[in-house]
Motif scaffolding. Sequence first.
Motif, PDB file in Angstrom:
ATOM      1  N   VAL A  97       4.124  -4.072  -1.243  1.00 26.49           N
ATOM      2  CA  VAL A  97       4.460  -2.660  -1.014  1.00 26.49           C
ATOM      3  C   VAL A  97       5.944  -2.363  -1.268  1.00 26.49           C
ATOM      4  O   VAL A  97       6.319  -1.201  -1.418  1.00 26.49           O
ATOM      5  CB  VAL A  97       4.065  -2.230   0.415  1.00 26.49           C
ATOM      6  CG1 VAL A  97       2.550  -2.228   0.565  1.00 26.49           C
ATOM      7  CG2 VAL A  97       4.695  -3.127   1.470  1.00 26.49           C
ATOM      8  N   ILE A  98       6.787  -3.392  -1.296  1.00 25.25           N
ATOM      9  CA  ILE A  98       8.175  -3.258  -1.744  1.00 25.25           C
ATOM     10  C   ILE A  98       8.453  -4.395  -2.707  1.00 25.25           C
ATOM     11  O   ILE A  98       8.233  -5.567  -2.365  1.00 25.25           O
ATOM     12  CB  ILE A  98       9.178  -3.292  -0.573  1.00 25.25           C
ATOM     13  CG1 ILE A  98       8.933  -2.121   0.381  1.00 25.25           C
ATOM     14  CG2 ILE A  98      10.613  -3.240  -1.099  1.00 25.25           C
ATOM     15  CD1 ILE A  98       9.848  -2.121   1.598  1.00 25.25           C
ATOM     16  N   LYS A  99       8.925  -4.082  -3.900  1.00 30.85           N
ATOM     17  CA  LYS A  99       9.175  -5.092  -4.923  1.00 30.85           C
ATOM     18  C   LYS A  99      10.546  -4.849  -5.526  1.00 30.85           C
ATOM     19  O   LYS A  99      10.838  -3.743  -5.992  1.00 30.85           O
ATOM     20  CB  LYS A  99       8.095  -5.021  -6.007  1.00 30.85           C
ATOM     21  CG  LYS A  99       8.216  -6.066  -7.089  1.00 30.85           C
ATOM     22  CD  LYS A  99       7.062  -5.940  -8.085  1.00 30.85           C
ATOM     23  CE  LYS A  99       7.138  -6.999  -9.167  1.00 30.85           C
ATOM     24  NZ  LYS A  99       6.019  -6.862 -10.130  1.00 30.85           N
ATOM     25  N   VAL A 105       4.753   2.920  -4.529  1.00 29.49           N
ATOM     26  CA  VAL A 105       4.022   4.082  -4.015  1.00 29.49           C
ATOM     27  C   VAL A 105       2.525   3.942  -4.263  1.00 29.49           C
ATOM     28  O   VAL A 105       1.706   4.257  -3.388  1.00 29.49           O
ATOM     29  CB  VAL A 105       4.555   5.379  -4.661  1.00 29.49           C
ATOM     30  CG1 VAL A 105       3.772   6.587  -4.143  1.00 29.49           C
ATOM     31  CG2 VAL A 105       6.041   5.534  -4.372  1.00 29.49           C
ATOM     32  N   LYS A 106       2.135   3.450  -5.436  1.00 27.30           N
ATOM     33  CA  LYS A 106       0.710   3.307  -5.744  1.00 27.30           C
ATOM     34  C   LYS A 106       0.017   2.345  -4.777  1.00 27.30           C
ATOM     35  O   LYS A 106      -1.114   2.588  -4.347  1.00 27.30           O
ATOM     36  CB  LYS A 106       0.530   2.837  -7.187  1.00 27.30           C
ATOM     37  CG  LYS A 106       0.889   3.880  -8.230  1.00 27.30           C
ATOM     38  CD  LYS A 106       0.611   3.364  -9.633  1.00 27.30           C
ATOM     39  CE  LYS A 106       0.936   4.431 -10.677  1.00 27.30           C
ATOM     40  NZ  LYS A 106       0.682   3.933 -12.061  1.00 27.30           N
ATOM     41  N   GLU A 107       0.704   1.255  -4.452  1.00 24.86           N
ATOM     42  CA  GLU A 107       0.120   0.288  -3.516  1.00 24.86           C
ATOM     43  C   GLU A 107      -0.008   0.887  -2.126  1.00 24.86           C
ATOM     44  O   GLU A 107      -0.982   0.641  -1.419  1.00 24.86           O
ATOM     45  CB  GLU A 107       0.968  -0.986  -3.474  1.00 24.86           C
ATOM     46  CG  GLU A 107       0.838  -1.876  -4.689  1.00 24.86           C
ATOM     47  CD  GLU A 107      -0.568  -2.414  -4.869  1.00 24.86           C
ATOM     48  OE1 GLU A 107      -1.247  -2.671  -3.846  1.00 24.86           O
ATOM     49  OE2 GLU A 107      -0.985  -2.580  -6.021  1.00 24.86           O
ATOM     50  N   LEU A 108       0.990   1.665  -1.730  1.00 19.66           N
ATOM     51  CA  LEU A 108       0.917   2.318  -0.424  1.00 19.66           C
ATOM     52  C   LEU A 108      -0.295   3.248  -0.350  1.00 19.66           C
ATOM     53  O   LEU A 108      -1.033   3.263   0.642  1.00 19.66           O
ATOM     54  CB  LEU A 108       2.194   3.113  -0.150  1.00 19.66           C
ATOM     55  CG  LEU A 108       3.440   2.326   0.258  1.00 19.66           C
ATOM     56  CD1 LEU A 108       4.605   3.278   0.474  1.00 19.66           C
ATOM     57  CD2 LEU A 108       3.192   1.526   1.526  1.00 19.66           C
ATOM     58  N   ARG A 109      -0.490   4.015  -1.415  1.00 17.45           N
ATOM     59  CA  ARG A 109      -1.634   4.925  -1.426  1.00 17.45           C
ATOM     60  C   ARG A 109      -2.948   4.155  -1.432  1.00 17.45           C
ATOM     61  O   ARG A 109      -3.918   4.560  -0.779  1.00 17.45           O
ATOM     62  CB  ARG A 109      -1.543   5.835  -2.648  1.00 17.45           C
ATOM     63  CG  ARG A 109      -0.401   6.844  -2.560  1.00 17.45           C
ATOM     64  CD  ARG A 109      -0.256   7.621  -3.850  1.00 17.45           C
ATOM     65  NE  ARG A 109       0.820   8.622  -3.735  1.00 17.45           N
ATOM     66  CZ  ARG A 109       1.282   9.318  -4.768  1.00 17.45           C
ATOM     67  NH1 ARG A 109       0.776   9.136  -5.984  1.00 17.45           N
ATOM     68  NH2 ARG A 109       2.255  10.193  -4.578  1.00 17.45           N
TER      69      ARG A 109
END
Length: 226
Positions: A97-99, A105-109
Amino acid sequence: MGEFLNAAIRALIGFTILLLFTRLTGKKQLSQMTIFTYITGITLGSMIGEMVIHGGVEFMEEIEAMVLWGAFSFIVEYVGLKIPFMRVVLDSEPAIVIKHGEIQVKELRKMRLNMDDLTMLLREKDVFTIRDVWYAILEPHGELSIVKKAAKQSVLMEDIGLQPQDPSYLPGELITDGTLIRKNLLEFGKTEAWLIQELSKRGITSIKQVFYAELSEDDTLFIQKK
């Protein structure tokens, strides 16, 4: 009296099934609970509650359903251990979720998380600003693993040329509420005579006077009297 006996038997059987289930599922049910294991446990608990409270003529059928539910759960868990694809289907995969310090943002969604959720998970790791984070990975059981930026990481002793000795044992209690824990005393290679001598150095004449005593990894003794 007959109804009371039937209720007691149902409660005992339900308790036994639930105890066996929790013991056989191992510690993953507690420390690494995924959505699947959570729902499985909740459903089985609900089935047992229904059997105990509303038990009727279908008593044996209810027991059979609970045993089958538990068996299916074990089979699915076993398949997940043996087949990586099924493990992904059941438990999902870790999500970055942070790279490189940037929020994905896509992973968070995809994970159905908002920024409030992410910052809360970071605070649980004692991180209060996203600027300190280089990588953040959301694990399948919902916890966040983080790698801080190099400038924000803690300094290790080996980084400054120190080579401390690893502890011989973990800290452990020797006395609890005036009672000697002999098992731990033997584990640490100490004797009761040694402990009494250490207590006497603090002006304590009896183990009964001690509320809590703990041996630290550096071989020092913490003592709190009653």
